[in-house]
Design an enzyme around this catalytic site. Structure first.
Site, short mmCIF file in Angstrom:
data_model
loop_
_atom_site.label_atom_id
_atom_site.label_comp_id
_atom_site.label_asym_id
_atom_site.label_seq_id
_atom_site.Cartn_x
_atom_site.Cartn_y
_atom_site.Cartn_z
N CYS A 11 31.71 -7.62 -29.45
CA CYS A 11 31.99 -7.32 -31.11
C CYS A 11 33.36 -7.47 -31.49
CB CYS A 11 31.56 -5.89 -31.15
SG CYS A 11 31.52 -5.71 -33.15
N CYS A 70 35.81 -0.55 -35.98
CA CYS A 70 34.32 0.24 -36.51
C CYS A 70 34.55 1.63 -35.68
CB CYS A 70 33.29 -0.80 -36.09
SG CYS A 70 31.85 -0.02 -36.30
N CYS A 92 31.27 2.62 -32.31
CA CYS A 92 31.27 2.47 -30.93
C CYS A 92 32.47 3.23 -30.29
CB CYS A 92 31.21 1.20 -30.40
SG CYS A 92 29.69 0.21 -30.47
N CYS A 111 25.91 -6.47 -35.54
CA CYS A 111 26.14 -5.47 -34.87
C CYS A 111 25.24 -5.61 -33.65
CB CYS A 111 25.69 -4.19 -35.68
SG CYS A 111 26.04 -2.70 -34.61
N GLN A 116 13.67 8.93 -32.87
CA GLN A 116 14.84 8.44 -32.05
C GLN A 116 15.16 7.08 -32.16
OE1 GLN A 116 16.74 10.58 -30.20
NE2 GLN A 116 15.45 12.31 -29.46
N ASP A 174 15.10 21.19 -28.50
CA ASP A 174 15.82 19.95 -28.73
C ASP A 174 16.41 20.22 -30.10
OD1 ASP A 174 16.68 17.37 -29.01
OD2 ASP A 174 14.54 16.71 -29.24
N CYS A 218 21.89 16.78 -27.45
CA CYS A 218 22.47 15.62 -27.88
C CYS A 218 23.98 15.98 -27.58
CB CYS A 218 22.26 15.09 -29.05
SG CYS A 218 22.33 16.06 -30.35
#
Length: 455
Positions: free
Chosen positions: A80, A86, A89, A164, A287, A385, A412
């Site tokens: 990328c 950006c 990431c 992307c 998800q 969760d 997460c």
């Protein structure tokens, strides 16, 4: 110069040489200059670098990478062009196998440092064979001069992006069509400082297994000019199923408003996880990595080792994805979720899949769980969760009162997970399995099987 200043061996706006020896929570390089910790975005372990100090705190500093003197063998060239600008990431410059090692260590460190578990075995992070173009949903902010992309790191400055490498390829085509349309018909763009302008965000959802596509335009108003022309152009894309307007006229950073209008096609798209089908609306949480979601849920189900006689309590159940997965093996499942629309979707999904041994309740887990406990709820297995902030402390305390045999915690955020696990007295960790749901980012999903201690 006072003594306090003299104790800090680095100064702002000065350059230093440094050896990087670790990665931080957000994927930044960590090293020391005369024993003083410095965080440097974009630097990797084993690298000797030249760093410009940009901010100095009491016990650490932030630096800007100026030059790599010795390059890490794990450094790769990101595909990328805007990867360093950006905010989407953090780890494209690190080899994928090393990303997995980093995430395993991140989970282990959290359990040792926060949960105070001295010795813990963490399974290797479950990675992906194809770790590009894995996302089924993208929300692009739109800015002046038709800039469409993600926000830059630590800012609301939009980095214009034509493609992307994390999103499904069709999103590139859709963006190109919308970008041309916006310029051709001079559609006004929302300005968050003045609260004026029309188009705020572009939401794209793709059903990976069905090929169905949804495009949702988030607008600051009630009318979208020349919409018939845009609809006609988007219809030409194979798989286009739903084109929707979402109204968000509030002064807020929340992306979606509560009201939708279907401009063309259906109000939902369909996707599958394993053998189960799910309806996905603009407001539904689903998800973002369907390949790893199937692996994640299957692992969670395997860890629970259900015999078919268990009552399962699924907290933070969303649109019922995990609840329905567990209902295939359990006697009965109760799912709890605060978002009203998600509960409505969960009930629809249960009906669509002809699953009747499940019940969905709407409300905050910290309110509903104590109420169910007072009514005599008994659960053999509790599935957690939670969102990134983890569980409310009252939820954890009530789970201890319910006294399930097993807890399957899906997280997460390793830090909040470790904090919650520390509160689970008389329980012990049996299995820890990190799953790479978000390749090239610093985030990691984790499944932990927790069981009651044997006397």
């Amino acid at each position: 110069m006072n003594k306090k200043t003299m104790d800090i061996p680095v100064e702002k706006n000065k350059c230093y040489s440094m050896l990087v020896d670790d990665l931080g929570n957000a994927g930044e390089g960590i090293g020391k200059i005369d024993g003083f910790t410095v965080f440097v975005e974009g630097a990797l372990p084993q690298e000797e670098i030249e760093v410009l100090i940009v901010k100095v705190k009491k016990s650490f500093a932030y630096g800007k990478l100026q030059k790599i003197i010795k390059v890490s063998p794990e450094r790769v060239i990101p595909p990328c062009e805007v990867a360093t600008k950006c905010g989407g990431c953090q780890l494209q410059h690190l080899s994928y196998q090393e990303q997995l090692q980093y995430k395993t260590k991140k989970v282990k460190d959290a359990l040792q440092k926060i949960a105070k578990i001295e010795s813990i075995d963490v399974l290797p992070t479950l990675g992906m064979k194809d770790y590009w173009r894995y996302r089924n949903k993208v929300q692009f902010p739109v800015g002046n001069d038709c800039k469409i992309g993600f926000y830059g790191k630590r800012s609301h400055r939009i980095i214009d992006t034509e493609k992307c490498f994390l999103q499904h390829e069709i999103s590139d085509t859709i963006l190109a069509i919308i970008r041309t349309f916006l310029k051709e018909y001079s559609i006004s763009i929302y300005d968050e400082t003045t609260h004026k302008g029309l188009l705020r965000h572009i939401l794209i959802k793709v059903g990976f297994s069905t090929g169905q596509i949804m495009v949702c335009l988030v607008i600051n108003g009630k009318k979208f000019p020349h919409k018939e022309i845009l609809i006609q152009r988007l219809q030409s894309i194979k798989g286009m199923t739903s084109i929707v307007l979402n109204y968000n006229t509030e002064k807020t950073n929340v992306i979606l408003g509560k009201q939708n209008q279907v401009l063309w096609g259906k109000e939902c798209i369909i996707d599958t996880i394993g053998e189960l089908e799910f309806e996905i609306s603009p407001l539904s949480f689903f998800q973002v990595n369907p390949v790893q979601t199937k692996n994640l849920y299957q692992k969670a189900l395997d860890f629970a080792q259900l015999s078919g006689n268990e009552i399962v309590l699924d907290l933070y159940c969303g649109i019922g994805t995990m609840s329905l997965f567990f209902a295939q093996k359990a006697k009965y499942v109760v799912g709890i979720e605060i978002v009203k629309e998600a509960i409505l979707d969960a009930k629809k999904n249960a009906k669509r899949n002809q699953i009747s041994n499940v019940e969905f309740l709407q409300g905050a887990a910290e309110d509903v769980i104590p109420m169910l406990y007072k009514k005599g709820l008994q659960a053999d297995v509790v599935v957690l969760d939670p969102p990134r902030k983890g569980c409310d402390e009252n939820v954890v305390h009530t789970i201890l009162k319910i006294n399930p045999q097993k807890i399957v915690y899906v997280s997460c955020d390793p830090a909040t997970m470790a904090r919650d696990i520390k509160l689970l007295e008389n329980y012990e960790i049996k299995i820890v399995q990190p799953v790479d749901m978000f390749p090239h980012s610093s985030h990691v999903e984790t499944i932990v099987l927790i069981q009651k201690k044997t006397s």
